[in-house]
Design a protein around this motif. Structure first.
Motif, PDB file in Angstrom:
ATOM      1  N   ASN A 192       0.838  -1.200   0.000  1.00 22.05           N
ATOM      2  CA  ASN A 192       0.000   0.000   0.000  1.00 22.05           C
ATOM      3  C   ASN A 192       0.875   1.253   0.000  1.00 22.05           C
ATOM      4  OD1 ASN A 192       0.552   0.832   2.891  1.00 22.05           O
ATOM      5  ND2 ASN A 192      -0.297  -1.220   3.221  1.00 22.05           N
ATOM      6  N   ASN A 193       0.212   2.392  -0.061  1.00 23.04           N
ATOM      7  CA  ASN A 193       0.919   3.675  -0.108  1.00 23.04           C
ATOM      8  C   ASN A 193       0.651   4.538   1.131  1.00 23.04           C
ATOM      9  OD1 ASN A 193       1.737   3.009  -2.767  1.00 23.04           O
ATOM     10  ND2 ASN A 193      -0.191   3.813  -3.575  1.00 23.04           N
ATOM     11  N   PHE A 194       0.388   3.914   2.263  1.00 23.43           N
ATOM     12  CA  PHE A 194       0.076   4.690   3.460  1.00 23.43           C
ATOM     13  C   PHE A 194       1.243   5.597   3.870  1.00 23.43           C
ATOM     14  CE2 PHE A 194      -3.261   1.391   4.329  1.00 23.43           C
ATOM     15  CZ  PHE A 194      -4.328   2.261   4.276  1.00 23.43           C
ATOM     16  N   ASP A 195       2.463   5.126   3.689  1.00 24.25           N
ATOM     17  CA  ASP A 195       3.626   5.960   4.038  1.00 24.25           C
ATOM     18  C   ASP A 195       3.648   7.238   3.195  1.00 24.25           C
ATOM     19  OD1 ASP A 195       4.742   4.289   6.039  1.00 24.25           O
ATOM     20  OD2 ASP A 195       5.548   2.967   4.489  1.00 24.25           O
ATOM     21  N   PHE A 196       3.401   7.075   1.905  1.00 24.17           N
ATOM     22  CA  PHE A 196       3.357   8.244   1.018  1.00 24.17           C
ATOM     23  C   PHE A 196       2.215   9.180   1.408  1.00 24.17           C
ATOM     24  CE2 PHE A 196       1.201  10.169  -2.647  1.00 24.17           C
ATOM     25  CZ  PHE A 196       2.179  11.062  -3.056  1.00 24.17           C
ATOM     26  N   ILE A 197       1.037   8.622   1.639  1.00 29.13           N
ATOM     27  CA  ILE A 197      -0.134   9.444   1.972  1.00 29.13           C
ATOM     28  C   ILE A 197       0.112  10.254   3.236  1.00 29.13           C
ATOM     29  CG2 ILE A 197      -2.526   9.333   2.809  1.00 29.13           C
ATOM     30  CD1 ILE A 197      -2.951   7.028   0.846  1.00 29.13           C
ATOM     31  N   THR A 255       6.666  10.800   9.335  1.00 28.46           N
ATOM     32  CA  THR A 255       5.468  11.646   9.310  1.00 28.46           C
ATOM     33  C   THR A 255       5.122  12.226  10.669  1.00 28.46           C
ATOM     34  OG1 THR A 255       4.598  10.201   7.586  1.00 28.46           O
ATOM     35  CG2 THR A 255       3.064  11.738   8.594  1.00 28.46           C
ATOM     36  N   TYR A 256       5.128  11.392  11.677  1.00 23.71           N
ATOM     37  CA  TYR A 256       4.703  11.832  13.002  1.00 23.71           C
ATOM     38  C   TYR A 256       5.608  12.944  13.522  1.00 23.71           C
ATOM     39  CZ  TYR A 256       2.930  11.353  17.810  1.00 23.71           C
ATOM     40  OH  TYR A 256       2.372  11.578  19.042  1.00 23.71           O
ATOM     41  N   GLY A 257       6.915  12.754  13.351  1.00 22.30           N
ATOM     42  CA  GLY A 257       7.872  13.771  13.790  1.00 22.30           C
ATOM     43  C   GLY A 257       7.667  15.084  13.057  1.00 22.30           C
ATOM     44  N   ILE A 258       7.449  15.008  11.750  1.00 20.93           N
ATOM     45  CA  ILE A 258       7.187  16.215  10.962  1.00 20.93           C
ATOM     46  C   ILE A 258       5.933  16.915  11.477  1.00 20.93           C
ATOM     47  CG2 ILE A 258       6.457  17.035   8.672  1.00 20.93           C
ATOM     48  CD1 ILE A 258       8.286  14.854   7.471  1.00 20.93           C
ATOM     49  N   TYR A 259       4.920  16.132  11.761  1.00 18.92           N
ATOM     50  CA  TYR A 259       3.637  16.712  12.170  1.00 18.92           C
ATOM     51  C   TYR A 259       3.719  17.386  13.537  1.00 18.92           C
ATOM     52  CZ  TYR A 259      -1.314  17.262  13.092  1.00 18.92           C
ATOM     53  OH  TYR A 259      -2.533  17.813  13.384  1.00 18.92           O
ATOM     54  N   LEU A 304       0.088  14.264   3.468  1.00 20.92           N
ATOM     55  CA  LEU A 304      -0.844  14.979   4.336  1.00 20.92           C
ATOM     56  C   LEU A 304      -0.103  15.862   5.336  1.00 20.92           C
ATOM     57  CD1 LEU A 304      -3.458  12.143   5.059  1.00 20.92           C
ATOM     58  CD2 LEU A 304      -3.658  14.015   3.416  1.00 20.92           C
ATOM     59  N   ALA A 305       1.007  15.349   5.876  1.00 16.94           N
ATOM     60  CA  ALA A 305       1.800  16.140   6.833  1.00 16.94           C
ATOM     61  C   ALA A 305       2.359  17.394   6.165  1.00 16.94           C
ATOM     62  CB  ALA A 305       2.939  15.288   7.409  1.00 16.94           C
ATOM     63  N   PHE A 306       2.786  17.284   4.898  1.00 15.49           N
ATOM     64  CA  PHE A 306       3.335  18.449   4.191  1.00 15.49           C
ATOM     65  C   PHE A 306       2.248  19.450   3.831  1.00 15.49           C
ATOM     66  CE2 PHE A 306       7.443  16.391   3.724  1.00 15.49           C
ATOM     67  CZ  PHE A 306       8.283  17.492   3.763  1.00 15.49           C
ATOM     68  N   ILE A 307       1.055  18.955   3.548  1.00 23.33           N
ATOM     69  CA  ILE A 307      -0.063  19.877   3.290  1.00 23.33           C
ATOM     70  C   ILE A 307      -0.338  20.716   4.537  1.00 23.33           C
ATOM     71  CG2 ILE A 307      -2.559  20.001   2.898  1.00 23.33           C
ATOM     72  CD1 ILE A 307      -2.249  17.557   1.047  1.00 23.33           C
ATOM     73  N   VAL A 308      -0.315  20.055   5.704  1.00 22.02           N
ATOM     74  CA  VAL A 308      -0.516  20.780   6.966  1.00 22.02           C
ATOM     75  C   VAL A 308       0.622  21.757   7.207  1.00 22.02           C
ATOM     76  CG1 VAL A 308      -0.711  20.530   9.469  1.00 22.02           C
ATOM     77  CG2 VAL A 308      -1.876  18.910   7.970  1.00 22.02           C
ATOM     78  N   PHE A 309       1.856  21.304   6.982  1.00 20.40           N
ATOM     79  CA  PHE A 309       3.028  22.171   7.166  1.00 20.40           C
ATOM     80  C   PHE A 309       2.952  23.411   6.281  1.00 20.40           C
ATOM     81  CE2 PHE A 309       7.124  23.353   5.237  1.00 20.40           C
ATOM     82  CZ  PHE A 309       7.751  23.918   6.342  1.00 20.40           C
ATOM     83  N   VAL A 310       2.647  23.223   5.012  1.00 16.81           N
ATOM     84  CA  VAL A 310       2.587  24.339   4.065  1.00 16.81           C
ATOM     85  C   VAL A 310       1.498  25.330   4.465  1.00 16.81           C
ATOM     86  CG1 VAL A 310       1.984  24.965   1.684  1.00 16.81           C
ATOM     87  CG2 VAL A 310       3.591  23.099   2.116  1.00 16.81           C
ATOM     88  N   GLY A 311       0.338  24.815   4.860  1.00 15.16           N
ATOM     89  CA  GLY A 311      -0.746  25.693   5.285  1.00 15.16           C
ATOM     90  C   GLY A 311      -0.379  26.509   6.506  1.00 15.16           C
ATOM     91  N   HIS A 312       0.257  25.867   7.485  1.00 17.90           N
ATOM     92  CA  HIS A 312       0.677  26.587   8.686  1.00 17.90           C
ATOM     93  C   HIS A 312       1.806  27.569   8.385  1.00 17.90           C
ATOM     94  CE1 HIS A 312      -1.142  23.340  11.516  1.00 17.90           C
ATOM     95  NE2 HIS A 312      -1.981  24.343  11.311  1.00 17.90           N
ATOM     96  N   LEU A 313       2.644  27.232   7.422  1.00 18.58           N
ATOM     97  CA  LEU A 313       3.707  28.148   7.018  1.00 18.58           C
ATOM     98  C   LEU A 313       3.107  29.448   6.481  1.00 18.58           C
ATOM     99  CD1 LEU A 313       6.821  28.350   6.737  1.00 18.58           C
ATOM    100  CD2 LEU A 313       6.571  27.459   4.419  1.00 18.58           C
ATOM    101  N   PHE A 349       7.727   3.851  -0.525  1.00 16.97           N
ATOM    102  CA  PHE A 349       8.026   5.230  -0.144  1.00 16.97           C
ATOM    103  C   PHE A 349       8.622   5.316   1.261  1.00 16.97           C
ATOM    104  CE2 PHE A 349       7.124   9.593   1.114  1.00 16.97           C
ATOM    105  CZ  PHE A 349       7.458  10.297  -0.032  1.00 16.97           C
ATOM    106  N   GLY A 350       8.186   4.441   2.151  1.00 17.09           N
ATOM    107  CA  GLY A 350       8.630   4.539   3.540  1.00 17.09           C
ATOM    108  C   GLY A 350       9.754   3.593   3.912  1.00 17.09           C
TER     109      GLY A 350
END
Length: 323
Positions: A5-10, A271-275, A14-23, A264-265
Protein backbone atom coordinates in the motif's frame (compact mmCIF):
# COMPACT_ATOMS: atom_id res chain seq x y z
CA UNK A 1 -5.98 -8.73 2.03
CA UNK A 2 -3.55 -6.89 -0.25
CA UNK A 3 -0.49 -6.03 1.84
CA UNK A 4 1.29 -3.53 -0.41
CA UNK A 5 0.00 0.00 0.00
CA UNK A 6 0.92 3.68 -0.11
CA UNK A 7 0.08 4.69 3.46
CA UNK A 8 3.63 5.96 4.04
CA UNK A 9 3.36 8.24 1.02
CA UNK A 10 -0.13 9.44 1.97
CA UNK A 11 0.89 10.33 5.53
CA UNK A 12 3.93 12.28 4.37
CA UNK A 13 1.81 14.08 1.75
CA UNK A 14 -0.84 14.98 4.34
CA UNK A 15 1.80 16.14 6.83
CA UNK A 16 3.34 18.45 4.19
CA UNK A 17 -0.06 19.88 3.29
CA UNK A 18 -0.52 20.78 6.97
CA UNK A 19 3.03 22.17 7.17
CA UNK A 20 2.59 24.34 4.06
CA UNK A 21 -0.75 25.69 5.28
CA UNK A 22 0.68 26.59 8.69
CA UNK A 23 3.71 28.15 7.02
CA UNK A 24 1.42 30.51 5.13
CA UNK A 25 -0.57 31.35 8.27
CA UNK A 26 2.19 31.62 10.87
CA UNK A 27 5.02 33.19 8.87
CA UNK A 28 3.27 36.61 8.76
CA UNK A 29 4.88 37.05 5.34
CA UNK A 30 2.89 38.57 2.48
CA UNK A 31 4.98 36.63 -0.01
CA UNK A 32 4.01 33.33 1.63
CA UNK A 33 0.39 34.30 2.18
CA UNK A 34 -0.76 32.20 -0.78
CA UNK A 35 0.32 29.05 1.13
CA UNK A 36 -2.50 29.76 3.55
CA UNK A 37 -4.83 28.17 0.97
CA UNK A 38 -3.26 24.76 1.48
CA UNK A 39 -6.20 22.49 2.47
CA UNK A 40 -5.14 21.84 6.07
CA UNK A 41 -8.59 20.72 7.18
CA UNK A 42 -8.89 18.13 4.41
CA UNK A 43 -5.39 16.84 5.23
CA UNK A 44 -6.29 16.42 8.91
CA UNK A 45 -9.50 14.62 7.95
CA UNK A 46 -7.39 12.43 5.65
CA UNK A 47 -5.31 11.44 8.67
CA UNK A 48 -8.49 10.47 10.51
CA UNK A 49 -9.56 8.26 7.57
CA UNK A 50 -6.18 6.50 7.56
CA UNK A 51 -6.45 6.05 11.33
CA UNK A 52 -9.88 4.46 10.99
CA UNK A 53 -8.52 1.87 8.57
CA UNK A 54 -5.21 1.15 10.33
CA UNK A 55 -6.46 1.19 13.92
CA UNK A 56 -9.28 -1.23 13.08
CA UNK A 57 -6.71 -3.47 11.39
CA UNK A 58 -4.33 -3.17 14.35
CA UNK A 59 -7.02 -4.16 16.85
CA UNK A 60 -8.26 -7.10 14.78
CA UNK A 61 -4.70 -8.41 14.34
CA UNK A 62 -3.70 -7.98 17.99
CA UNK A 63 -3.65 -10.98 20.31
CA UNK A 64 -5.68 -9.08 22.90
CA UNK A 65 -6.64 -5.69 24.29
CA UNK A 66 -3.40 -5.32 26.26
CA UNK A 67 -1.25 -6.03 23.21
CA UNK A 68 -3.28 -3.62 21.08
CA UNK A 69 -3.12 -0.73 23.58
CA UNK A 70 0.57 -1.35 24.20
CA UNK A 71 1.35 -1.02 20.48
CA UNK A 72 -0.85 2.04 20.01
CA UNK A 73 0.43 3.91 23.08
CA UNK A 74 4.06 3.17 22.21
CA UNK A 75 3.49 4.66 18.77
CA UNK A 76 2.00 7.97 19.85
CA UNK A 77 2.80 8.82 23.47
CA UNK A 78 6.64 8.87 23.76
CA UNK A 79 7.23 11.32 20.87
CA UNK A 80 4.24 13.39 21.96
CA UNK A 81 5.65 13.78 25.48
CA UNK A 82 9.06 14.55 23.95
CA UNK A 83 7.77 17.51 21.93
CA UNK A 84 5.83 18.85 24.93
CA UNK A 85 8.91 18.63 27.17
CA UNK A 86 11.32 20.07 24.57
CA UNK A 87 9.00 23.01 23.86
CA UNK A 88 8.71 23.81 27.57
CA UNK A 89 12.51 23.79 27.97
CA UNK A 90 13.95 25.05 24.67
CA UNK A 91 11.41 27.79 23.99
CA UNK A 92 12.68 29.57 27.09
CA UNK A 93 15.43 30.72 24.69
CA UNK A 94 12.93 32.81 22.68
CA UNK A 95 10.79 33.94 25.62
CA UNK A 96 10.67 37.64 26.49
CA UNK A 97 11.10 36.56 30.12
CA UNK A 98 14.49 35.95 31.74
CA UNK A 99 15.35 32.33 32.54
CA UNK A 100 14.61 32.94 36.23
CA UNK A 101 11.25 34.58 35.46
CA UNK A 102 10.37 31.92 32.91
CA UNK A 103 11.06 28.83 35.01
CA UNK A 104 9.51 30.35 38.12
CA UNK A 105 6.29 31.09 36.24
CA UNK A 106 3.55 28.55 37.09
CA UNK A 107 2.32 28.62 33.49
CA UNK A 108 5.34 26.53 32.44
CA UNK A 109 4.28 23.73 34.77
CA UNK A 110 0.62 24.09 33.85
CA UNK A 111 1.70 23.68 30.23
CA UNK A 112 3.66 20.52 31.03
CA UNK A 113 0.87 19.04 33.17
CA UNK A 114 -2.14 19.67 30.91
CA UNK A 115 -0.35 18.96 27.64
CA UNK A 116 1.03 15.71 29.05
CA UNK A 117 -2.61 14.68 29.55
CA UNK A 118 -3.43 15.62 25.93
CA UNK A 119 -5.60 18.52 27.20
CA UNK A 120 -3.76 21.18 25.21
CA UNK A 121 -6.65 23.65 25.34
CA UNK A 122 -6.23 23.95 29.13
CA UNK A 123 -2.74 25.48 28.80
CA UNK A 124 -1.78 26.12 25.16
CA UNK A 125 0.83 28.85 25.76
CA UNK A 126 4.13 29.43 27.55
CA UNK A 127 5.10 32.69 29.32
CA UNK A 128 6.57 35.26 26.95
CA UNK A 129 6.70 32.76 24.07
CA UNK A 130 5.17 33.68 20.69
CA UNK A 131 3.25 36.56 22.26
CA UNK A 132 1.51 34.09 24.60
CA UNK A 133 -0.14 32.42 21.61
CA UNK A 134 -0.53 28.65 21.16
CA UNK A 135 2.84 26.93 21.20
CA UNK A 136 1.79 23.96 19.12
CA UNK A 137 -1.64 24.29 17.55
CA UNK A 138 -1.22 21.01 15.65
CA UNK A 139 -1.43 18.91 18.80
CA UNK A 140 -5.22 19.16 19.18
CA UNK A 141 -5.62 16.20 16.82
CA UNK A 142 -3.60 13.93 19.10
CA UNK A 143 -6.23 13.84 21.84
CA UNK A 144 -8.74 12.88 19.13
CA UNK A 145 -6.35 10.18 17.92
CA UNK A 146 -5.94 8.84 21.47
CA UNK A 147 -9.73 8.79 21.82
CA UNK A 148 -9.92 6.66 18.68
CA UNK A 149 -7.56 4.13 20.28
CA UNK A 150 -10.03 3.59 23.11
CA UNK A 151 -13.14 3.86 20.93
CA UNK A 152 -12.21 0.99 18.61
CA UNK A 153 -12.31 -1.80 21.26
CA UNK A 154 -15.68 -0.44 22.44
CA UNK A 155 -16.99 -0.40 18.88
CA UNK A 156 -15.84 -3.99 18.33
CA UNK A 157 -17.57 -4.97 21.57
CA UNK A 158 -20.73 -3.14 20.49
CA UNK A 159 -21.17 -4.57 17.02
CA UNK A 160 -19.45 -7.94 17.43
CA UNK A 161 -18.17 -9.91 14.45
CA UNK A 162 -21.33 -10.07 12.38
CA UNK A 163 -20.36 -7.98 9.36
CA UNK A 164 -23.95 -7.08 8.39
CA UNK A 165 -24.75 -5.79 11.87
CA UNK A 166 -21.32 -4.16 12.10
CA UNK A 167 -21.80 -2.24 8.85
CA UNK A 168 -25.27 -1.09 9.88
CA UNK A 169 -24.01 0.06 13.28
CA UNK A 170 -21.18 2.06 11.73
CA UNK A 171 -23.46 3.68 9.15
CA UNK A 172 -25.84 4.79 11.94
CA UNK A 173 -22.91 6.19 13.91
CA UNK A 174 -21.68 7.95 10.79
CA UNK A 175 -24.94 9.84 10.38
CA UNK A 176 -25.16 10.64 14.10
CA UNK A 177 -21.65 12.07 13.87
CA UNK A 178 -22.70 14.16 10.86
CA UNK A 179 -25.65 15.58 12.81
CA UNK A 180 -23.25 16.69 15.57
CA UNK A 181 -20.74 18.06 13.04
CA UNK A 182 -23.26 20.05 11.02
CA UNK A 183 -25.06 21.36 14.09
CA UNK A 184 -21.95 22.95 15.59
CA UNK A 185 -20.75 24.20 12.22
CA UNK A 186 -24.14 25.90 11.74
CA UNK A 187 -23.51 27.69 15.05
CA UNK A 188 -20.03 28.65 13.79
CA UNK A 189 -18.47 26.68 16.64
CA UNK A 190 -15.80 25.05 14.51
CA UNK A 191 -13.60 23.99 17.41
CA UNK A 192 -16.45 21.97 18.96
CA UNK A 193 -17.46 20.56 15.57
CA UNK A 194 -14.00 19.04 15.02
CA UNK A 195 -13.87 17.19 18.34
CA UNK A 196 -14.40 13.45 18.69
CA UNK A 197 -18.15 13.14 17.95
CA UNK A 198 -17.78 15.19 14.75
CA UNK A 199 -14.45 13.76 13.63
CA UNK A 200 -15.87 10.22 13.83
CA UNK A 201 -17.56 10.97 10.50
CA UNK A 202 -14.08 10.72 8.92
CA UNK A 203 -12.77 7.90 11.11
CA UNK A 204 -15.75 5.60 10.46
CA UNK A 205 -15.32 5.51 6.63
CA UNK A 206 -11.81 4.15 7.18
CA UNK A 207 -13.24 1.40 9.38
CA UNK A 208 -16.06 0.61 6.95
CA UNK A 209 -13.64 0.24 4.06
CA UNK A 210 -11.40 -2.02 6.16
CA UNK A 211 -14.32 -4.32 7.06
CA UNK A 212 -15.44 -4.42 3.42
CA UNK A 213 -11.98 -4.34 1.89
CA UNK A 214 -12.45 -7.02 -0.78
CA UNK A 215 -15.51 -5.27 -2.21
CA UNK A 216 -13.74 -1.92 -2.02
CA UNK A 217 -10.81 -3.24 -4.06
CA UNK A 218 -13.18 -4.90 -6.54
CA UNK A 219 -15.09 -1.66 -7.23
CA UNK A 220 -12.46 0.93 -6.26
CA UNK A 221 -12.30 2.63 -9.68
CA UNK A 222 -16.06 3.06 -9.83
CA UNK A 223 -16.18 4.24 -6.21
CA UNK A 224 -13.38 6.72 -6.86
CA UNK A 225 -15.24 8.20 -9.84
CA UNK A 226 -18.42 8.53 -7.78
CA UNK A 227 -16.46 10.09 -4.90
CA UNK A 228 -14.81 12.74 -7.10
CA UNK A 229 -18.21 13.76 -8.46
CA UNK A 230 -20.19 13.52 -5.22
CA UNK A 231 -17.80 15.43 -2.96
CA UNK A 232 -18.77 18.63 -4.79
CA UNK A 233 -22.41 18.28 -3.74
CA UNK A 234 -21.51 19.12 -0.16
CA UNK A 235 -19.58 22.17 -1.32
CA UNK A 236 -22.55 23.43 -3.34
CA UNK A 237 -25.04 23.01 -0.48
CA UNK A 238 -22.55 23.98 2.28
CA UNK A 239 -23.33 20.89 4.32
CA UNK A 240 -21.33 17.80 5.17
CA UNK A 241 -23.32 14.72 4.20
CA UNK A 242 -21.41 12.77 1.55
CA UNK A 243 -17.96 14.39 1.66
CA UNK A 244 -16.54 12.57 4.74
CA UNK A 245 -17.32 9.18 3.18
CA UNK A 246 -16.10 10.35 -0.24
CA UNK A 247 -12.83 11.67 1.22
CA UNK A 248 -12.42 8.26 2.83
CA UNK A 249 -12.85 6.55 -0.54
CA UNK A 250 -10.43 8.93 -2.27
CA UNK A 251 -7.72 8.54 0.40
CA UNK A 252 -7.92 4.75 0.45
CA UNK A 253 -8.10 4.58 -3.35
CA UNK A 254 -4.73 6.35 -3.42
CA UNK A 255 -3.47 3.97 -0.71
CA UNK A 256 -4.14 0.95 -2.91
CA UNK A 257 -3.26 2.36 -6.34
CA UNK A 258 -0.03 3.65 -7.92
CA UNK A 259 2.22 0.70 -7.04
CA UNK A 260 5.38 2.72 -7.80
CA UNK A 261 4.81 4.46 -4.42
CA UNK A 262 4.73 1.21 -2.42
CA UNK A 263 8.29 1.56 -1.09
CA UNK A 264 8.03 5.23 -0.14
CA UNK A 265 8.63 4.54 3.54
CA UNK A 266 11.55 2.14 3.25
CA UNK A 267 13.88 4.57 5.06
CA UNK A 268 11.52 5.13 7.98
CA UNK A 269 8.25 6.70 9.05
CA UNK A 270 9.05 10.40 9.53
CA UNK A 271 5.47 11.65 9.31
CA UNK A 272 4.70 11.83 13.00
CA UNK A 273 7.87 13.77 13.79
CA UNK A 274 7.19 16.21 10.96
CA UNK A 275 3.64 16.71 12.17
CA UNK A 276 4.26 17.28 15.87
CA UNK A 277 7.38 19.47 15.52
CA UNK A 278 6.58 21.70 12.53
CA UNK A 279 4.28 24.20 14.27
CA UNK A 280 6.71 25.46 16.96
CA UNK A 281 9.59 25.46 14.47
CA UNK A 282 7.67 27.78 12.12
CA UNK A 283 6.76 30.00 15.08
CA UNK A 284 10.43 30.25 16.11
CA UNK A 285 11.38 31.33 12.57
CA UNK A 286 8.67 34.00 12.71
CA UNK A 287 9.64 35.18 16.21
CA UNK A 288 13.29 35.56 15.17
CA UNK A 289 12.22 37.57 12.11
CA UNK A 290 13.67 35.17 9.56
CA UNK A 291 10.75 35.52 7.14
CA UNK A 292 10.86 39.33 7.39
CA UNK A 293 14.62 39.96 7.44
CA UNK A 294 15.65 37.46 4.78
CA UNK A 295 14.25 36.12 1.53
CA UNK A 296 10.98 34.51 2.68
CA UNK A 297 11.05 31.85 -0.04
CA UNK A 298 14.57 30.80 0.96
CA UNK A 299 13.58 30.79 4.62
CA UNK A 300 10.54 28.66 3.79
CA UNK A 301 12.84 26.08 2.17
CA UNK A 302 15.26 26.22 5.14
CA UNK A 303 12.34 25.80 7.55
CA UNK A 304 11.04 22.83 5.56
CA UNK A 305 14.46 21.15 5.53
CA UNK A 306 14.82 21.69 9.26
CA UNK A 307 11.36 20.21 9.91
CA UNK A 308 12.21 17.16 7.78
CA UNK A 309 15.58 16.77 9.54
CA UNK A 310 13.88 16.92 12.95
CA UNK A 311 11.28 14.38 11.76
CA UNK A 312 14.04 12.00 10.61
CA UNK A 313 15.95 12.38 13.89
CA UNK A 314 12.77 11.89 15.91
CA UNK A 315 12.11 8.60 14.12
CA UNK A 316 15.63 7.13 14.18
CA UNK A 317 16.79 8.32 17.60
CA UNK A 318 13.56 8.23 19.59
CA UNK A 319 10.29 6.88 18.15
CA UNK A 320 11.74 3.68 16.69
CA UNK A 321 13.19 2.67 20.05
CA UNK A 322 9.72 2.33 21.56
CA UNK A 323 8.24 0.13 18.83
Amino acid sequence: MITKNNFDFIRVLLAFIVFVGHLGTLSASKELEILHYSPIEIAVFGFFVVSGFLIARSYERSSGLKSYLNKRIRRIVPAYLLVVFLCAILLSLVSTYSFAEYFSNPQVYKYLFWNSLFLNFKAPWLPGVFGNQAVNGALWTLKVEMSYYFCVPLLFLLFGKNNKYRNLSLVIMYFLSLIYLNYFESLDKMSAAKQLPGSLSYFIPGMLIYFNFDRFIQYKNTLFSIAIFTVWIDLVFSIKLFSPMMIGIIVLYIAYSFSFLNNFGKYGDFTYGIYIFHFPIIRVFTTLGFFQDYNPYMMAVVCMLLVVAVGICSWHFFEKKFL
